[in-house]
Design a protein around this motif. Structure first.
Motif, PDB file in Angstrom:
ATOM      1  N   ARG A  98      37.091  35.984  43.802  1.00 16.61           N
ATOM      2  CA  ARG A  98      37.772  36.543  44.970  1.00 16.61           C
ATOM      3  C   ARG A  98      38.870  37.528  44.588  1.00 16.61           C
ATOM      4  N   HIS A  99      39.530  37.261  43.487  1.00 18.32           N
ATOM      5  CA  HIS A  99      40.655  38.117  43.091  1.00 18.32           C
ATOM      6  C   HIS A  99      40.241  39.289  42.202  1.00 18.32           C
ATOM      7  N   VAL A 100      39.010  39.260  41.707  1.00 22.52           N
ATOM      8  CA  VAL A 100      38.498  40.379  40.893  1.00 22.52           C
ATOM      9  C   VAL A 100      37.140  40.798  41.466  1.00 22.52           C
ATOM     10  N   PRO A 101      37.131  41.568  42.533  1.00 25.20           N
ATOM     11  CA  PRO A 101      35.868  41.937  43.181  1.00 25.20           C
ATOM     12  C   PRO A 101      35.075  43.004  42.433  1.00 25.20           C
ATOM     13  N   GLU A 102      35.712  43.721  41.491  1.00 24.79           N
ATOM     14  CA  GLU A 102      35.035  44.793  40.769  1.00 24.79           C
ATOM     15  C   GLU A 102      34.958  44.476  39.277  1.00 24.79           C
ATOM     16  N   ASP A 103      33.921  45.000  38.631  1.00 22.68           N
ATOM     17  CA  ASP A 103      33.739  44.778  37.193  1.00 22.68           C
ATOM     18  C   ASP A 103      34.876  45.407  36.400  1.00 22.68           C
ATOM     19  N   GLY A 104      35.153  44.808  35.248  1.00 26.23           N
ATOM     20  CA  GLY A 104      36.182  45.325  34.361  1.00 26.23           C
ATOM     21  C   GLY A 104      37.206  44.274  34.016  1.00 26.23           C
ATOM     22  N   LEU A 105      38.167  44.664  33.181  1.00 29.77           N
ATOM     23  CA  LEU A 105      39.284  43.801  32.802  1.00 29.77           C
ATOM     24  C   LEU A 105      40.498  44.226  33.611  1.00 29.77           C
ATOM     25  N   HIS A 106      41.098  43.279  34.348  1.00 31.59           N
ATOM     26  CA  HIS A 106      42.153  43.621  35.291  1.00 31.59           C
ATOM     27  C   HIS A 106      43.407  42.778  35.048  1.00 31.59           C
ATOM     28  N   PRO A 107      44.588  43.381  35.114  1.00 35.09           N
ATOM     29  CA  PRO A 107      45.828  42.586  35.104  1.00 35.09           C
ATOM     30  C   PRO A 107      45.904  41.769  36.382  1.00 35.09           C
ATOM     31  N   SER A 108      46.637  40.677  36.328  1.00 34.11           N
ATOM     32  CA  SER A 108      46.792  39.837  37.512  1.00 34.11           C
ATOM     33  C   SER A 108      48.266  39.704  37.862  1.00 34.11           C
ATOM     34  N   ALA A 109      48.532  39.041  38.982  1.00 35.09           N
ATOM     35  CA  ALA A 109      49.913  38.785  39.381  1.00 35.09           C
ATOM     36  C   ALA A 109      50.576  37.734  38.503  1.00 35.09           C
ATOM     37  N   LEU A 110      49.793  37.067  37.681  1.00 35.61           N
ATOM     38  CA  LEU A 110      50.316  36.061  36.760  1.00 35.61           C
ATOM     39  C   LEU A 110      50.747  36.748  35.470  1.00 35.61           C
ATOM     40  N   PRO A 111      51.998  36.652  35.070  1.00 31.48           N
ATOM     41  CA  PRO A 111      52.459  37.321  33.849  1.00 31.48           C
ATOM     42  C   PRO A 111      51.664  36.882  32.619  1.00 31.48           C
ATOM     43  N   GLY A 112      51.179  37.860  31.867  1.00 31.57           N
ATOM     44  CA  GLY A 112      50.452  37.552  30.647  1.00 31.57           C
ATOM     45  C   GLY A 112      49.008  37.150  30.840  1.00 31.57           C
ATOM     46  N   VAL A 113      48.489  37.260  32.063  1.00 26.20           N
ATOM     47  CA  VAL A 113      47.119  36.832  32.354  1.00 26.20           C
ATOM     48  C   VAL A 113      46.294  38.019  32.843  1.00 26.20           C
ATOM     49  N   GLN A 114      45.129  38.217  32.224  1.00 24.87           N
ATOM     50  CA  GLN A 114      44.173  39.222  32.673  1.00 24.87           C
ATOM     51  C   GLN A 114      42.876  38.533  33.067  1.00 24.87           C
ATOM     52  N   LEU A 115      42.205  39.098  34.065  1.00 24.52           N
ATOM     53  CA  LEU A 115      40.954  38.550  34.568  1.00 24.52           C
ATOM     54  C   LEU A 115      39.838  39.564  34.350  1.00 24.52           C
ATOM     55  N   ALA A 116      38.633  39.063  34.049  1.00 26.19           N
ATOM     56  CA  ALA A 116      37.512  39.953  33.758  1.00 26.19           C
ATOM     57  C   ALA A 116      36.295  39.570  34.588  1.00 26.19           C
ATOM     58  N   ARG A 117      35.511  40.589  34.914  1.00 30.69           N
ATOM     59  CA  ARG A 117      34.270  40.393  35.664  1.00 30.69           C
ATOM     60  C   ARG A 117      33.224  41.365  35.139  1.00 30.69           C
ATOM     61  N   ALA A 118      31.978  40.912  35.055  1.00 30.18           N
ATOM     62  CA  ALA A 118      30.856  41.776  34.697  1.00 30.18           C
ATOM     63  C   ALA A 118      29.635  41.301  35.467  1.00 30.18           C
ATOM     64  N   SER A 119      28.988  42.223  36.178  1.00 30.24           N
ATOM     65  CA  SER A 119      27.836  41.868  37.007  1.00 30.24           C
ATOM     66  C   SER A 119      26.518  41.996  36.260  1.00 30.24           C
ATOM     67  N   ALA A 120      26.583  42.374  34.983  1.00 28.11           N
ATOM     68  CA  ALA A 120      25.394  42.501  34.137  1.00 28.11           C
ATOM     69  C   ALA A 120      25.843  42.414  32.687  1.00 28.11           C
ATOM     70  N   PRO A 121      24.943  42.104  31.777  1.00 30.08           N
ATOM     71  CA  PRO A 121      25.308  42.124  30.355  1.00 30.08           C
ATOM     72  C   PRO A 121      25.879  43.481  29.968  1.00 30.08           C
ATOM     73  N   THR A 122      26.806  43.486  29.017  1.00 29.80           N
ATOM     74  CA  THR A 122      27.469  44.726  28.624  1.00 29.80           C
ATOM     75  C   THR A 122      27.120  45.104  27.192  1.00 29.80           C
ATOM     76  N   LEU A 123      27.355  46.361  26.889  1.00 31.49           N
ATOM     77  CA  LEU A 123      27.169  46.832  25.524  1.00 31.49           C
ATOM     78  C   LEU A 123      28.267  46.270  24.622  1.00 31.49           C
ATOM     79  N   PRO A 124      27.972  46.050  23.341  1.00 31.60           N
ATOM     80  CA  PRO A 124      29.053  45.666  22.418  1.00 31.60           C
ATOM     81  C   PRO A 124      30.080  46.791  22.335  1.00 31.60           C
ATOM     82  N   MET A 125      31.324  46.465  22.625  1.00 33.59           N
ATOM     83  CA  MET A 125      32.383  47.465  22.622  1.00 33.59           C
ATOM     84  C   MET A 125      33.544  46.996  21.759  1.00 33.59           C
ATOM     85  N   PRO A 126      34.191  47.930  21.073  1.00 33.66           N
ATOM     86  CA  PRO A 126      35.305  47.549  20.201  1.00 33.66           C
ATOM     87  C   PRO A 126      36.576  47.285  20.990  1.00 33.66           C
TER      88      PRO A 126
END
Length: 306
Positions: free
Chosen positions: A14-42
Motif C-alpha cells: 500500500r505504501h509503495v505502489p510503484e516499482d523501485g527503491l523508495h525512502p519512507s517516513a521511517l528514518p533509516g528505512v527504505q522500501l522496495a517493490r518489483a513487479s517482475a524479475p530484474t536484471l542484476p544491477m550493481p
C-alpha cells in the motif's frame, strides 16, 4: 508468523505502489517493490539489515552467491559492492522488501549496556551474511513498518522499535557476534571498515595497499587476510569492483562511451578497462551497456502497456 508476513506484505504494498527503491517516513528505512524479475544491477550496500516480505532476491559478492526470501534476513556489516537481482516477482504478487540502516551509535550504546565477553576474541565474520529470521525480530520489524499507517506515532515510537530490532540482531546467536563486532572500536571488522570507507572515496586513484593498511592499523599481511575474510575479495579486487560498477552506471545511466567511463573511474588504459570489465560481466563494456539499456527500455515499455 504467516499472518504477520501477510500483514507486512499488505502494508508495504500500500505504501509503495510503484516499482523501485523508495525512502519512507521511517528514518533509516527504505522500501522496495518489483513487479517482475530484474536484471542484476550493481549497488554498494552500506551497513544494512535487509528483509523480504514477498518474493525472492539474489545478491552476489565476489564469488559468494546468496538467495533469500521472507524466511531469512541479510546483514551487511560494512560497505560492500554487490550485484543484486529480484528473481521471484509477478504483477499479482510483487517482490516487496525493506532495508534498515544499522545505526552505529545505537549499536555502541547497546553493547555498552549489554556487554558480552564470550565473543570478544571471536574470528572475523564475513561482511555479508544470511540468517534465519526469528519470530521476535520479525514481530519488531512488523511493528516498525506498521507505523506507516499511524504516522503521528512515528516520532515517538520508531526510535524505540528500531532500538529493539538492533537489540534482537545483537542477541541473536547467529548474527550477534558480527553485530557486536560492528560496535567495538578496536574490532577487526571496524578496522577493515575504516579502510573500506577510504577506498570508496579514493577508488578513482591508485589506492596503495600500504596506505589502506595504515588506515586500518594493521600490517600489510594482516590487513590483506582480514580484508578478504570480510569482503570475499582482495583490496585490489574490491577497488576494481567499485570502478567497474561505477563505470557501468555511467554507461547505462549517463550514456557515456566505454573509453570515457573507464577513464572517469581511474583506468589509464582502455584495453585494461575492457579486459577487467569482460572478466567480471562476461562481455565488453560497450556491448554490455547497450544490452542493459535495451532491456531497461523494453521492460519500461512493458510496464507502461501492461
Amino acid at each position: 508468523m504467516a499472518d504477520k508476513v501477510a500483514s507486512l506484505t499488505d502494508i508495504i504494498s500500500r505504501h509503495v505502489p510503484e516499482d523501485g527503491l523508495h525512502p519512507s517516513a521511517l528514518p533509516g528505512v527504505q522500501l522496495a517493490r518489483a513487479s517482475a524479475p530484474t536484471l542484476p544491477m550493481p549497488v554498494v550496500y552500506q551497513p544494512t539489515l535487509c528483509m523480504i516480505a514477498q518474493g525472492r532476491k539474489r545478491v552476489v559478492l565476489g564469488g559468494k552467491d546468496i538467495l533469500y526470501d521472507p524466511a531469512s534476513f541479510l546483514v551487511a556489516s560494512v560497505d560492500l559492492p554487490i550485484m543484486g537481482s529480484v528473481v521471484t516477482a509477478t504483477a499479482d504478487e510483487p517482490y516487496l522488501s525493506l532495508q534498515i540502516a544499522l545505526d552505529p551509535e545505537v549499536l555502541s550504546d547497546l553493547v555498552l549496556k549489554f556487554p558480552s565477553l564470550d565473543d570478544a576474541d571471536a574470528p572475523v565474520e564475513e561482511g555479508l551474511q544470511l540468517h534465519t529470521t526469528s519470530p521476535a525480530l520479525f514481530d519488531a520489524t512488523h511493528r516498525l513498518v506498521a507505523l506507516l499507517d499511524t504516522p503521528d506515532d512515528i516520532e515517538a515510537l520508531a526510535p524505540l522499535i528500531m532500538r529493539e530490532i538492533l537489540y534482537r540482531l545483537m542477541t541473536d546467536k547467529s548474527s550477534g557476534p558480527t553485530i557486536r563486532q560492528m560496535a567495538r572500536d578496536g574490532s577487526r571488522l571496524n578496522q577493515i571498515s575504516r579502510a573500506i570507507l577510504w577506498i570508496r572515496t579514493q577508488f578513482h586513484e591508485a589506492c596503495p595497499i600500504d596506505d589502506a593498511a595504515e588506515i586500518a592499523g594493521m600490517s600489510r599481511s594482516s590487513f590483506h587476510a582480514h580484508f578478504k575474510a570480510i569482503t570475499s575479495m582482495t583490496p585490489i579486487e574490491f577497488r576494481t569492483r567499485l570502478r567497474l560498477q561505477e563505470a557501468q552506471r555511467l554507461m547505462v545511466g549517463k550514456a557515456l562511451d566505454a573509453a570515457s567511463a573507464g577513464f572517469r573511474v581511474g583506468y589509464e588504459s582502455p584495453s585494461q578497462f575492457s579486459r577487467d570489465y569482460a572478466r567480471i560481466f562476461g562481455m565488453p563494456p560497450a556491448r554490455h551497456a547497450s544490452q542493459l539499456r535495451d532491456k531497461i527500455v523494453a521492460r519500461n515499455d512493458m510496464a507502461m502497456t501492461g
